[in-house]
Design an enzyme around this catalytic site. Sequence first.
Site, PDB file in Angstrom:
ATOM      1  N   ASP A  16      43.287 109.108   1.236  1.00 35.36           N
ATOM      2  CA  ASP A  16      43.980 108.131   2.088  1.00 35.36           C
ATOM      3  C   ASP A  16      43.661 106.698   1.658  1.00 35.36           C
ATOM      4  O   ASP A  16      43.288 105.859   2.485  1.00 35.36           O
ATOM      5  CB  ASP A  16      43.588 108.331   3.550  1.00 35.36           C
ATOM      6  CG  ASP A  16      43.603 109.793   3.980  1.00 35.36           C
ATOM      7  OD1 ASP A  16      44.508 110.514   3.537  1.00 35.36           O
ATOM      8  OD2 ASP A  16      42.716 110.198   4.752  1.00 35.36           O
ATOM      9  N   ASN A 159      53.993 118.578  13.678  1.00 38.84           N
ATOM     10  CA  ASN A 159      52.731 117.853  13.826  1.00 38.84           C
ATOM     11  C   ASN A 159      52.896 116.385  14.134  1.00 38.84           C
ATOM     12  O   ASN A 159      52.179 115.828  14.958  1.00 38.84           O
ATOM     13  CB  ASN A 159      51.896 118.000  12.541  1.00 38.84           C
ATOM     14  CG  ASN A 159      51.203 119.335  12.457  1.00 38.84           C
ATOM     15  OD1 ASN A 159      51.812 120.360  12.684  1.00 38.84           O
ATOM     16  ND2 ASN A 159      49.922 119.328  12.129  1.00 38.84           N
ATOM     17  N   GLU A 196      53.801 111.487   7.981  1.00 37.46           N
ATOM     18  CA  GLU A 196      52.577 110.740   8.281  1.00 37.46           C
ATOM     19  C   GLU A 196      52.330 109.710   7.180  1.00 37.46           C
ATOM     20  O   GLU A 196      53.099 109.583   6.233  1.00 37.46           O
ATOM     21  CB  GLU A 196      51.385 111.691   8.402  1.00 37.46           C
ATOM     22  CG  GLU A 196      51.023 112.412   7.106  1.00 37.46           C
ATOM     23  CD  GLU A 196      49.865 113.386   7.248  1.00 37.46           C
ATOM     24  OE1 GLU A 196      49.518 113.746   8.387  1.00 37.46           O
ATOM     25  OE2 GLU A 196      49.299 113.785   6.206  1.00 37.46           O
ATOM     26  N   HIS A 260      49.828 110.042   0.874  1.00 41.38           N
ATOM     27  CA  HIS A 260      49.104 109.070   1.701  1.00 41.38           C
ATOM     28  C   HIS A 260      48.852 107.795   0.891  1.00 41.38           C
ATOM     29  O   HIS A 260      47.722 107.422   0.591  1.00 41.38           O
ATOM     30  CB  HIS A 260      47.799 109.615   2.258  1.00 41.38           C
ATOM     31  CG  HIS A 260      47.383 108.835   3.468  1.00 41.38           C
ATOM     32  ND1 HIS A 260      47.349 109.379   4.716  1.00 41.38           N
ATOM     33  CD2 HIS A 260      47.057 107.529   3.601  1.00 41.38           C
ATOM     34  CE1 HIS A 260      46.988 108.435   5.577  1.00 41.38           C
ATOM     35  NE2 HIS A 260      46.812 107.304   4.931  1.00 41.38           N
ATOM     36  N   ARG A 293      40.399 115.017  -3.182  1.00 43.06           N
ATOM     37  CA  ARG A 293      41.610 114.201  -3.217  1.00 43.06           C
ATOM     38  C   ARG A 293      41.169 112.822  -3.723  1.00 43.06           C
ATOM     39  O   ARG A 293      40.617 112.020  -2.975  1.00 43.06           O
ATOM     40  CB  ARG A 293      42.239 114.111  -1.831  1.00 43.06           C
ATOM     41  CG  ARG A 293      42.831 115.435  -1.349  1.00 43.06           C
ATOM     42  CD  ARG A 293      43.473 115.302   0.004  1.00 43.06           C
ATOM     43  NE  ARG A 293      42.480 115.046   1.046  1.00 43.06           N
ATOM     44  CZ  ARG A 293      42.797 114.793   2.314  1.00 43.06           C
ATOM     45  NH1 ARG A 293      44.055 114.737   2.693  1.00 43.06           N
ATOM     46  NH2 ARG A 293      41.844 114.581   3.207  1.00 43.06           N
TER      47      ARG A 293
END
Length: 318
Positions: A16, A159, A196, A260, A293
């Site tokens: 992120d 979600n 998101e 992200h 990630r």
Amino acid sequence: MTPSPWPNPLIEQRADPFILRHGDGYYFIASVPEYDRLEIRYATDIEKLPAAQPVVVWRKPQSGPMSQLIWAPELHHIDGRWYIYFAAAATKTLDALNMFQHRMFALECADADPLTGHWIEKGQVVTPWDTFALDATTFHHQGRQWYLWAQKAPDIPGNSNIYLAELENPWTLKGDPVMLSRPEFEWECRGFLVNEGPAVVTHGNRLFISYSASATDENYCMGLLWIDMEACPLNPANWHKSPQPVFTTNWENRQFGPGHNSFTTTRDGRDVLVFHARNYTEIEGDPLYDPNRHTRVQLFEWDKQGMPQFGTPQPEHD
């Protein structure tokens, strides 16, 4: 596509990722694998961020609404003060809908240097629904400050959807939010129905919002919304949505689940895509708890119609 001058990955085990170009340098903030703190790095150039010393500016308390799973922080400078937005939960337990129980929170620092300044908890950023909420960002547009985030709607399957609202102050919404996007295409609904991680970039006469969709494994990918700069952003009819993803897994380059993202620019004004991705698909257990990630950055360009061309995730290199 123009080759990017940075190593890939840029910073390992930072998901992120958010890079803010401000003043004479670059600030970096991201989720840490332990999900237990907020740390900031500063460097005069993007390529110097990996060697920059992370400074912990906040740690989660032992109990309470901000005591578990600190996710997806962003650092912003608004009206002379610093703000960090992040998501946190009171527990790691899933709720009755089998979802995490995150809400969004804000910190404020009035000092000039966010690495050494004093941070104050401003509490939860409250929305009309007491549901799973995360991935907040903010931007200034048409003379107003806006708040953009992902949240579970009680009456919509899945979600999370993407919402927009004006801000009364950096931690308080003004007026009713509007939904800009919900998972509807097949590529947004793989594993989980997810929209998101919104991020904002402008070019020409348009404002763009990228976002991430589907489960956080190799299905994770980026979608795109856009609006004319003069159009009212609170009218959902003014927004356009790409029916296809704009940045996806590349098996040949072994870059899986890119998403992200955030945006920044080089010192000479070139546009930079900041994102995370893994270099393998064989994940044991919940992908959330796989730490690899990694933060990656690469240049992107614009076509003759003024649309972003993100290309493909580049292979790893030093």
